[in-house]
Design a protein around this motif. Structure first.
Motif, PDB file in Angstrom:
ATOM      1  N   GLY A  35     -50.508  42.234 102.775  1.00 49.14           N
ATOM      2  CA  GLY A  35     -50.288  42.285 104.218  1.00 49.14           C
ATOM      3  C   GLY A  35     -50.520  40.967 104.912  1.00 49.14           C
ATOM      4  N   TYR A  36     -50.816  39.934 104.163  1.00 51.95           N
ATOM      5  CA  TYR A  36     -50.993  38.580 104.703  1.00 51.95           C
ATOM      6  C   TYR A  36     -50.744  37.595 103.565  1.00 51.95           C
ATOM      7  CZ  TYR A  36     -55.576  39.160 102.528  1.00 51.95           C
ATOM      8  OH  TYR A  36     -56.586  39.399 101.632  1.00 51.95           O
ATOM      9  N   ARG A  37     -50.714  36.312 103.902  1.00 52.11           N
ATOM     10  CA  ARG A  37     -50.387  35.297 102.907  1.00 52.11           C
ATOM     11  C   ARG A  37     -51.478  34.246 102.825  1.00 52.11           C
ATOM     12  NH1 ARG A  37     -45.031  31.430 103.451  1.00 52.11           N
ATOM     13  NH2 ARG A  37     -45.479  30.046 101.684  1.00 52.11           N
ATOM     14  N   VAL A  38     -51.930  33.944 101.602  1.00 55.56           N
ATOM     15  CA  VAL A  38     -52.905  32.884 101.337  1.00 55.56           C
ATOM     16  C   VAL A  38     -52.440  32.127 100.093  1.00 55.56           C
ATOM     17  CG1 VAL A  38     -55.289  32.321 100.713  1.00 55.56           C
ATOM     18  CG2 VAL A  38     -54.831  34.165 102.345  1.00 55.56           C
ATOM     19  N   THR A  39     -52.518  30.805 100.140  1.00 55.99           N
ATOM     20  CA  THR A  39     -52.129  29.973  99.006  1.00 55.99           C
ATOM     21  C   THR A  39     -53.363  29.318  98.408  1.00 55.99           C
ATOM     22  OG1 THR A  39     -49.985  29.504 100.023  1.00 55.99           O
ATOM     23  CG2 THR A  39     -50.718  28.006  98.285  1.00 55.99           C
ATOM     24  N   ALA A  40     -53.494  29.396  97.102  1.00 56.50           N
ATOM     25  CA  ALA A  40     -54.579  28.711  96.388  1.00 56.50           C
ATOM     26  C   ALA A  40     -54.122  27.300  96.049  1.00 56.50           C
ATOM     27  CB  ALA A  40     -54.937  29.468  95.119  1.00 56.50           C
ATOM     28  N   LEU A  41     -54.949  26.320  96.384  1.00 52.53           N
ATOM     29  CA  LEU A  41     -54.628  24.914  96.168  1.00 52.53           C
ATOM     30  C   LEU A  41     -55.540  24.316  95.106  1.00 52.53           C
ATOM     31  CD1 LEU A  41     -54.513  23.692  99.899  1.00 52.53           C
ATOM     32  CD2 LEU A  41     -52.641  24.658  98.560  1.00 52.53           C
ATOM     33  N   GLU A  42     -54.966  23.456  94.275  1.00 54.39           N
ATOM     34  CA  GLU A  42     -55.764  22.652  93.353  1.00 54.39           C
ATOM     35  C   GLU A  42     -55.190  21.247  93.371  1.00 54.39           C
ATOM     36  OE1 GLU A  42     -57.169  22.487  88.663  1.00 54.39           O
ATOM     37  OE2 GLU A  42     -56.161  24.266  89.465  1.00 54.39           O
ATOM     38  N   LEU A  43     -56.021  20.265  93.663  1.00 51.84           N
ATOM     39  CA  LEU A  43     -55.549  18.891  93.780  1.00 51.84           C
ATOM     40  C   LEU A  43     -56.733  17.941  93.729  1.00 51.84           C
ATOM     41  CD1 LEU A  43     -54.625  18.180  97.537  1.00 51.84           C
ATOM     42  CD2 LEU A  43     -55.881  20.182  96.797  1.00 51.84           C
ATOM     43  N   GLY A  44     -56.436  16.673  93.516  1.00 52.64           N
ATOM     44  CA  GLY A  44     -57.466  15.647  93.524  1.00 52.64           C
ATOM     45  C   GLY A  44     -57.631  15.046  94.901  1.00 52.64           C
ATOM     46  N   SER A  45     -58.705  14.338  95.086  1.00 51.90           N
ATOM     47  CA  SER A  45     -58.973  13.729  96.394  1.00 51.90           C
ATOM     48  C   SER A  45     -58.002  12.599  96.725  1.00 51.90           C
ATOM     49  CB  SER A  45     -60.418  13.224  96.459  1.00 51.90           C
ATOM     50  OG  SER A  45     -60.688  12.312  95.405  1.00 51.90           O
ATOM     51  N   HIS A  46     -57.262  12.113  95.718  1.00 53.98           N
ATOM     52  CA  HIS A  46     -56.292  11.031  95.933  1.00 53.98           C
ATOM     53  C   HIS A  46     -54.850  11.536  95.844  1.00 53.98           C
ATOM     54  CE1 HIS A  46     -59.367   7.774  95.650  1.00 53.98           C
ATOM     55  NE2 HIS A  46     -60.004   8.747  95.021  1.00 53.98           N
ATOM     56  N   SER A  47     -54.650  12.812  96.110  1.00 56.81           N
ATOM     57  CA  SER A  47     -53.319  13.397  96.017  1.00 56.81           C
ATOM     58  C   SER A  47     -52.501  13.122  97.278  1.00 56.81           C
ATOM     59  CB  SER A  47     -53.426  14.914  95.822  1.00 56.81           C
ATOM     60  OG  SER A  47     -54.092  15.234  94.631  1.00 56.81           O
ATOM     61  N   GLY A  48     -51.215  12.865  97.064  1.00 55.33           N
ATOM     62  CA  GLY A  48     -50.319  12.679  98.202  1.00 55.33           C
ATOM     63  C   GLY A  48     -50.751  11.503  99.065  1.00 55.33           C
ATOM     64  N   THR A  49     -50.386  11.553 100.318  1.00 50.99           N
ATOM     65  CA  THR A  49     -50.849  10.544 101.276  1.00 50.99           C
ATOM     66  C   THR A  49     -52.347  10.752 101.469  1.00 50.99           C
ATOM     67  OG1 THR A  49     -48.686  10.586 102.344  1.00 50.99           O
ATOM     68  CG2 THR A  49     -50.517   9.626 103.595  1.00 50.99           C
ATOM     69  N   HIS A  50     -53.121   9.704 101.244  1.00 52.89           N
ATOM     70  CA  HIS A  50     -54.574   9.873 101.263  1.00 52.89           C
ATOM     71  C   HIS A  50     -55.256   8.575 101.697  1.00 52.89           C
ATOM     72  CE1 HIS A  50     -53.814   8.072  97.289  1.00 52.89           C
ATOM     73  NE2 HIS A  50     -55.026   7.544  97.415  1.00 52.89           N
ATOM     74  N   VAL A  51     -56.541   8.689 101.974  1.00 53.30           N
ATOM     75  CA  VAL A  51     -57.357   7.543 102.399  1.00 53.30           C
ATOM     76  C   VAL A  51     -58.454   7.311 101.372  1.00 53.30           C
ATOM     77  CG1 VAL A  51     -58.637   6.501 104.290  1.00 53.30           C
ATOM     78  CG2 VAL A  51     -57.029   8.357 104.764  1.00 53.30           C
ATOM     79  N   ASP A  52     -58.557   6.088 100.883  1.00 52.87           N
ATOM     80  CA  ASP A  52     -59.655   5.691  99.998  1.00 52.87           C
ATOM     81  C   ASP A  52     -60.826   5.201 100.834  1.00 52.87           C
ATOM     82  OD1 ASP A  52     -57.956   6.158  97.885  1.00 52.87           O
ATOM     83  OD2 ASP A  52     -57.743   4.055  97.308  1.00 52.87           O
ATOM     84  N   ALA A  53     -62.002   5.711 100.533  1.00 53.73           N
ATOM     85  CA  ALA A  53     -63.237   5.208 101.128  1.00 53.73           C
ATOM     86  C   ALA A  53     -63.852   4.166 100.201  1.00 53.73           C
ATOM     87  CB  ALA A  53     -64.217   6.355 101.345  1.00 53.73           C
ATOM     88  N   PRO A  54     -64.738   3.307 100.715  1.00 58.66           N
ATOM     89  CA  PRO A  54     -65.407   2.346  99.831  1.00 58.66           C
ATOM     90  C   PRO A  54     -66.085   2.988  98.627  1.00 58.66           C
ATOM     91  CG  PRO A  54     -65.730   1.714 102.118  1.00 58.66           C
ATOM     92  CD  PRO A  54     -65.028   3.045 102.144  1.00 58.66           C
ATOM     93  N   ALA A  55     -66.554   4.234  98.762  1.00 55.06           N
ATOM     94  CA  ALA A  55     -67.224   4.915  97.654  1.00 55.06           C
ATOM     95  C   ALA A  55     -66.299   5.156  96.464  1.00 55.06           C
ATOM     96  CB  ALA A  55     -67.806   6.245  98.130  1.00 55.06           C
ATOM     97  N   HIS A  56     -65.012   5.017  96.662  1.00 55.84           N
ATOM     98  CA  HIS A  56     -64.058   5.213  95.562  1.00 55.84           C
ATOM     99  C   HIS A  56     -64.323   4.248  94.418  1.00 55.84           C
ATOM    100  CE1 HIS A  56     -60.477   5.759  93.275  1.00 55.84           C
ATOM    101  NE2 HIS A  56     -59.776   4.782  93.811  1.00 55.84           N
ATOM    102  N   THR A  57     -64.584   2.986  94.733  1.00 55.90           N
ATOM    103  CA  THR A  57     -64.786   1.981  93.680  1.00 55.90           C
ATOM    104  C   THR A  57     -66.142   1.290  93.741  1.00 55.90           C
ATOM    105  OG1 THR A  57     -63.763   0.248  95.042  1.00 55.90           O
ATOM    106  CG2 THR A  57     -62.312   1.484  93.548  1.00 55.90           C
ATOM    107  N   GLU A  58     -66.862   1.446  94.854  1.00 57.87           N
ATOM    108  CA  GLU A  58     -68.125   0.732  95.043  1.00 57.87           C
ATOM    109  C   GLU A  58     -69.284   1.723  94.950  1.00 57.87           C
ATOM    110  OE1 GLU A  58     -67.461  -2.604  95.246  1.00 57.87           O
ATOM    111  OE2 GLU A  58     -65.444  -1.755  95.049  1.00 57.87           O
ATOM    112  N   PRO A  59     -70.182   1.575  93.985  1.00 58.36           N
ATOM    113  CA  PRO A  59     -71.273   2.544  93.803  1.00 58.36           C
ATOM    114  C   PRO A  59     -72.106   2.784  95.058  1.00 58.36           C
ATOM    115  CG  PRO A  59     -71.149   1.067  91.925  1.00 58.36           C
ATOM    116  CD  PRO A  59     -70.195   0.528  92.946  1.00 58.36           C
ATOM    117  N   ASP A  60     -72.282   1.762  95.873  1.00 56.45           N
ATOM    118  CA  ASP A  60     -73.053   1.913  97.105  1.00 56.45           C
ATOM    119  C   ASP A  60     -72.159   1.955  98.337  1.00 56.45           C
ATOM    120  OD1 ASP A  60     -75.507   1.832  95.697  1.00 56.45           O
ATOM    121  OD2 ASP A  60     -75.416  -0.360  95.634  1.00 56.45           O
ATOM    122  N   GLY A  61     -70.863   2.181  98.138  1.00 53.89           N
ATOM    123  CA  GLY A  61     -69.923   2.178  99.252  1.00 53.89           C
ATOM    124  C   GLY A  61     -70.018   3.427 100.108  1.00 53.89           C
TER     125      GLY A  61
END
Length: 213
Positions: A35-61
């Motif tokens: 009676g309703y619609r829900v989609t289950a998503l599975e993806l990485g944090s870098h999927s599609g158009t995305h933003v990298d934070a300094p923590a992506h490559t910098e241990p103290d970022g």
């Protein structure tokens, strides 16, 4: 003027960095059964158009959720880099001496190859270009998978490294990857980035809009 959508769709099978999680969408609930619609998503944090934070490559970022929300609205300067082809480095010569902008948006035109395998063989920022952008105190956007080389054949980070990521994220800047539709934008515009509010995030998929006043 209405904003331009600069985001790629998060369809199953979209290009991802080799070894990253694939994007999966499947029905969890349907109108017929539930009676309703829900989609289950599975993806990485870098999927599609995305933003990298300094923590992506910098241990103290910084993580993405710690970035002040006002940072995600940026005065952007578009750089025409459409002359650079498969696997070519983009040199510092493309950079202005005084951009007077929050973000430099690198228009390669490589989004035309989405979602084909050739998309992985995109132009990229030469290490010295990324270092100069960091010195200019600018964030970066690009209509390609990566500011560093990816390559559909040799994608081993140990081979070519990620110097552009380290230069930019190490300086506390953000990187927006997999943009599209940059050809519709003028040289100067406002870049609005709306990443998912993931906790302790190294990156997050984002809806990105370009606005022209």
């Amino acid at each position: 003027m209405p904003p331009y959508d600069l985001s790629q769709p998060l369809d199953p099978g979209v290009p991802v960095y080799p070894g990253d999680p694939e994007v999966s969408l499947r029905p969890h609930a349907t109108h017929d059964a539930d009676g309703y619609r829900v989609t289950a998503l599975e993806l990485g944090s870098h999927s599609g158009t995305h933003v990298d934070a300094p923590a992506h490559t910098e241990p103290d970022g910084a993580t993405l959720d710690s970035v002040p929300v006002e940072t995600f609205t940026m005065d952007a300067l578009k750089l025409d880099c459409t002359e650079y082809g498969d696997g070519q480095p983009i040199p510092p010569a493309v950079l202005p001496s005084d951009p007077d902008a929050d973000a430099l948006v690198v228009h390669t035109g490589w989004d035309a190859h989405w979602p084909d395998e050739r998309y992985l063989d995109h132009p990229y920022l030469a290490p010295e270009t990324a270092r100069r952008i960091a010195e200019l105190d600018c964030h970066v956007g690009i209509d390609a998978l990566n500011v560093d080389p990816t390559g559909s054949v040799d994608s081993d980070v140990s081979t070519h490294g990620i110097p552009a990521h380290h230069a930019l994220l190490g300086a506390g800047k953000l990187i927006v990857e997999n943009l599209t539709n940059l050809g519709a934008m003028p040289t100067r515009f406002t870049l609005d980035v709306a990443p998912l509010p993931l906790p302790d995030a190294d990156a997050a998929p984002a809806r990105v809009l370009g606005r022209v006043e």
